[in-house]
Design an enzyme around this catalytic site. Structure first.
Site, PDB file in Angstrom:
ATOM      1  N   HIS A 293      59.010  33.591  17.230  1.00 35.29           N
ATOM      2  CA  HIS A 293      58.469  34.170  16.000  1.00 35.29           C
ATOM      3  C   HIS A 293      59.022  35.589  15.801  1.00 35.29           C
ATOM      4  CE1 HIS A 293      55.414  31.045  16.675  1.00 35.29           C
ATOM      5  NE2 HIS A 293      55.107  31.164  15.397  1.00 35.29           N
TER       6      HIS A 293
ATOM      7  N   ASP B 244      61.670  23.880  13.662  1.00 28.52           N
ATOM      8  CA  ASP B 244      60.553  24.807  13.693  1.00 28.52           C
ATOM      9  C   ASP B 244      60.716  25.708  12.465  1.00 28.52           C
ATOM     10  OD1 ASP B 244      58.299  26.172  14.566  1.00 28.52           O
ATOM     11  OD2 ASP B 244      59.020  26.437  16.606  1.00 28.52           O
TER      12      ASP B 244
END
Length: 359
Positions: free
Chosen positions: A217, A287
């Site tokens: 992230h 993702d």
């Protein structure tokens, strides 16, 4: 597999004999997209509904709160609200739509007890208990998702808990453990219970995130020095023994598998390893492509071109870590297909796999 190959062959012949126009191609591209949006209620005038129908988007992903303002509701605030939202999405969509969430249990749950949903334990806590109790847990969770209109869950996590310093998997108790047998047994239980409730399961995060030290992230994550080939075993086992519909590929860099690209953008990882060597014939989903591990290092054009050419069938833009304009996204891919940077065959191939999800 035979049905998929036949469908691919028929699609290829169809498009070879009939020129495809931009409207058709945009819808084929749209099928390959899963996007997040900001609303907790939608109607026929909502922007997300307009885009779903203009491009026949493949799916949406729901979040309870905004990443940048955790006090603000995004898509989920109560069972009653969520049921109205998902019902509206289904009624107002002109084509099949994946309505997806990350509902793993424990700390990774979009349907939380504080909103009125039932609480469920983390994967680690499930694996500390019996198979019988695991089945009860995942049966209840699957019923809850189905009752609330969810038809795709980004779970189970089949990463191995091999690195105690790993904050994103080990620290959040998202793994069933470090034993291949444990992981595959509990994952199979979750997959089977979700299937009974007509929920598509998504294995994640290929080729293994359990040994990482960083969080994708936040930025570049290199697992070259910590990853072990043993981390592929849950995938190998589940591909051979279960009907796996979707696998999520991770934004981790592993020089042992590809010296240039992170897994999501790697042909060697997604096609050579996952498909050719391991025999996976389902849908590969990325993702979230807005994670800093990708967005800090690649432009939108580079990201979508590399990912699709690598073998990724569905591109996830959660619109939590950024805000991606859907028109720009579709048109960027369209231009890359028309100029030959992305072969039309890859779009046809991805669409054939995605269509199998709705049969």
């Amino acid at each position: 597999m035979k049905l998929l190959l036949l469908f691919l062959f028929s699609l290829t012949l169809s498009f070879a004999n009939t020129p495809i126009n931009d409207v058709q191609l945009k819808k084929m591209i749209g099928h390959m997209l899963i996007v997040g949006f900001d609303d907790s209620h939608v109607d026929k005038e909502s922007e997300i509904i307009q885009k779903i129908n203009e491009y026949e988007l493949g799916g949406v992903i729901l979040f309870d709160i905004f990443y940048t303002d955790r006090s603000k509701t995004k898509n989920i605030s109560s069972p009653q609200q969520l049921q109205k939202l998902t019902a509206a999405l289904k009624v107002l969509s002109n084509a099949p739509l994946l309505i997806s969430v990350d509902q793993e249990g424990g700390k990774v749950a979009r349907l939380k007890p504080k909103y009125g949903f039932e609480a469920f334990p983390s994967a680690k806590k499930v694996a500390d208990n019996s198979f019988y109790n695991a089945r009860r847990t995942y049966k209840k969770m699957s019923h809850m998702l189905e009752e609330n209109g969810i038809n795709c869950n980004f779970a189970p996590v089949v990463d191995m808990a091999v690195n105690k310093k790993n904050k994103v998997i080990y620290g959040l108790e998202r793994s069933f453990g470090k034993s291949n047998i444990n992981i595959t047994t509990y994952a199979n239980i979750q997959i089977s219970e979700q299937k009974k409730s007509n929920i598509i399961s998504v294995l994640k995060h290929f080729p293994g995130h359990g040994s990482s030290l960083g969080d994708s992230h936040l930025g570049f994550v290199d697992i070259s020095g910590t990853w072990d080939e043993e981390e592929l075993q849950p995938y190998r086992h589940l591909i051979k023994t279960s009907q796996i519909d979707m696998i999520m590929t991770a934004h981790v860099f592993n020089a042992h598998l590809d010296k240039k690209y992170p897994a999501t953008l790697s042909y060697k990882v997604n096609t050579k390893l996952l498909r050719d060597q391991m025999g996976f014939n389902g849908v590969v989903v990325s993702d979230d492509l807005q994670m800093k591990a990708i967005s800090k290092h690649y432009t939108l054009k580079e990201t979508v071109t590399l990912a699709i050419n690598a073998g990724v069938d569905m591109l996830l833009f959660g619109n939590q870590l950024g805000h991606q304009n859907i028109d720009e996204l579709v048109n960027t891919i369209l231009i890359e297909v028309k100029n030959g940077a992305i072969p039309l065959q890859r779009i046809i191939q991805a669409n054939a796999r995605i269509s199998q999800l709705h049969e």
